[in-house]
Design an enzyme around this catalytic site. Structure first.
Site, PDB file in Angstrom:
ATOM      1  N   CYS A  48     -62.550 -13.003 -34.518  1.00 52.25           N
ATOM      2  CA  CYS A  48     -63.953 -13.513 -34.932  1.00 52.25           C
ATOM      3  C   CYS A  48     -64.992 -12.516 -35.125  1.00 52.25           C
ATOM      4  O   CYS A  48     -66.172 -12.896 -35.963  1.00 52.25           O
ATOM      5  CB  CYS A  48     -64.452 -14.387 -33.659  1.00 52.25           C
ATOM      6  SG  CYS A  48     -64.352 -13.393 -32.154  1.00 52.25           S
ATOM      7  N   GLU A 107     -68.316 -19.401 -27.999  1.00 53.48           N
ATOM      8  CA  GLU A 107     -68.040 -18.112 -28.705  1.00 53.48           C
ATOM      9  C   GLU A 107     -67.421 -18.667 -30.250  1.00 53.48           C
ATOM     10  O   GLU A 107     -66.497 -19.042 -30.314  1.00 53.48           O
ATOM     11  CB  GLU A 107     -67.162 -17.235 -27.871  1.00 53.48           C
ATOM     12  CG  GLU A 107     -67.270 -15.745 -28.470  1.00 53.48           C
ATOM     13  CD  GLU A 107     -66.421 -15.483 -29.705  1.00 53.48           C
ATOM     14  OE1 GLU A 107     -66.994 -15.539 -30.923  1.00 53.48           O
ATOM     15  OE2 GLU A 107     -65.261 -15.400 -29.571  1.00 53.48           O
TER      16      GLU A 107
END
Length: 465
Positions: free
Chosen positions: A274, A240
């Site tokens: 993120c 990720e």
């Protein structure tokens, strides 16, 4: 530093409060041999986890959730001191963590195979744990992102080796103490869970490369993710990574709602998320109105002490991170970007910045990972779509529109792992699939989907019975 049920306590590494820059803890930094030992311990205990029946895994996870729930204030304050997150945001992270552990517990009872039709044989599949899960986590969500890795790992019957960010490991240490307590109460070998603190170049590198790690779950930068992908030695991986997540605002949308959403989601955790808004792409007819509203909303934000209830933005994780953001703003301006508000730095603090840029500006291309909100003009919706897709990243995107046909067009054509309609790309529920495409990652998180990733499917065929 917690290996085989024992704490290894040394004062190797200074951990600083990002706001005060004072030393809050001195912790153990494992060397490579110690990290190998932690992995070996997990390997030796993987059958202990495998043999725990689903009901016991369920109980283990629920008890962890209960203990965190009983220590909400402790965990919230620890997060704020550990990473500089405003206390009101830290409380939300603790609540999400409790939910994620409970979801993991529920999915521990949902592991099912299937029966394959056959005339002469009995054929069925069964789900089995991969063995040892290595979890490498970042600083920005030091409790919930750990849970998204270790919760599914425990639910599926895997042993765990956890490596939290060396910038903010204190929350992980407190969580490990909770897990240690629950394992002891349930008479489960504590070697099934191992905490490895230290420098990523040593500890993280060993976890990524070690062949006894059967599944690696990593959240972090694209650059490190690419190195892991190249050196993972055929192990299963979930990466990720980062992104430059677009928020598209079309002229038919609720401009005030879009502006408030952009500001709230961009400056969450000082932009250290993120799925933070990377850039806002606005149709030119509403650009002026939108920009004015964004500046109004940005002026309302309070920058300061993360333990103050009024604070909206705390510090970045280190002064070096704040300096990097300041340099990025200056580089954007040198390329023609116009700074509209903010961008002032003091140690780890940097005031929320809003800039007008064009699509060739550096801020349209990189992940800032800081409190910078760039705004771009698009001629029309097709131009906005092209700008959004012209990226090496593909994590999440947001689109504001009141036209369902345009909403579906963008949902279908945006090259991203997730598309949020009338919301920002920062939206995430803990039970939804989450993960990017292109350079933004491999595999999916979200409790149910991580559970699937951390299992192997075994086929059993029975003849002549």
């Amino acid at each position: 530093m917690f290996i085989d049920g024992k704490w290894i306590l040394r004062e190797d590494l200074d951990i600083l409060n990002p706001y005060t820059l004072e030393i809050i803890e001195r912790i153990t930094a494992l060397d490579r041999e110690e990290t190998k030992y932690a992995i070996e311990v997990a390997t030796e205990n993987k059958d202990v986890m495998k043999e725990l029946n689903p009901s016991k895994r369920y109980s283990l996870l629920m008890k962890i959730a209960e203990h965190i729930s009983s220590k909400k204030d402790l965990f919230a304050n620890t997060i704020s001191v550990d990473v500089g997150k405003p206390i009101k945001q830290s409380r939300i992270e603790v609540d999400r963590t409790i939910t994620a552990f409970r979801l993991s517990a529920l999915y521990a009872k949902e592991l099912r195979g299937e029966t394959i039709p056959s005339e002469n044989e009995i054929i069925f599949t069964k789900k089995e744990p991969v063995g040892v899960v290595g979890a490498i986590t970042p600083f920005n969500f030091p409790l919930n992102l750990i849970t998204h890795k270790i919760g599914p790992a425990i639910a599926t019957g895997n042993a765990v080796v956890l490596h939290p960010s060396s910038k903010a490991p204190i929350t992980a240490i407190y969580l490990t103490k909770v897990i240690e307590h629950v394992l002891k109460k349930m008479n489960i070998e504590r070697g099934v869970f191992n905490l490895t603190t230290g420098n990523g170049e040593i500890v993280g590198d060993e976890i990524a490369k070690n062949e006894k790690i059967n599944f690696l779950s990593f959240t972090g930068s694209v650059e490190v993710g690419e190195l892991i992908s190249k050196s993972s030695y055929m192990k299963k991986v979930a990466l990720e990574l980062g992104g430059n997540n677009p928020l598209i605002v079309l002229k038919d949308s609720d401009i005030e709602l879009a502006a408030k959403s952009a500001v709230k989601s961009k400056f969450l955790n000082s932009g250290q998320v993120c799925i933070s808004v990377g850039k806002v792409i606005v149709e030119e007819e509403v650009l002026e109105t939108f920009t004015k509203k964004v500046i109004e909303e940005t002026k309302k934000l309070v920058l300061g002490n993360p333990l103050d209830e009024k604070t909206d933005l705390g510090p970045l994780i280190t002064p070096e991170s704040a300096l990097r953001v300041e340099i990025l703003i200056k580089e954007s301006i040198s390329e023609g970007g116009e700074l509209l508000i903010g961008g002032n730095r003091s140690n780890s603090l940097i005031s929320p910045a809003v800039l007008n840029i064009d699509e060739d500006n550096i801020l349209s291309k990189v992940e800032a990972f800081g409190p910078i909100l760039p705004i771009l003009k698009a001629k029309d919706d097709e131009h906005a779509l092209n700008i959004a897709n012209n990226s090496k990243y593909g994590l999440q995107a947001g689109i504001f529109t009141n036209d369902i046909n345009k909403a579906m067009k963008f949902a279908n054509k945006l090259e991203y792992g997730g598309v949020i309609v009338n919301g920002s790309p920062t939206f995430r529920k803990d039970n939804m699939p989450f993960g990017g495409i292109k350079k933004s990652g491999l595999g999916k998180e979200g409790i149910k989907y991580a559970v699937e990733e951390m299992c192997e499917t075994k086929t059993v065929v029975i003849h002549n019975m």
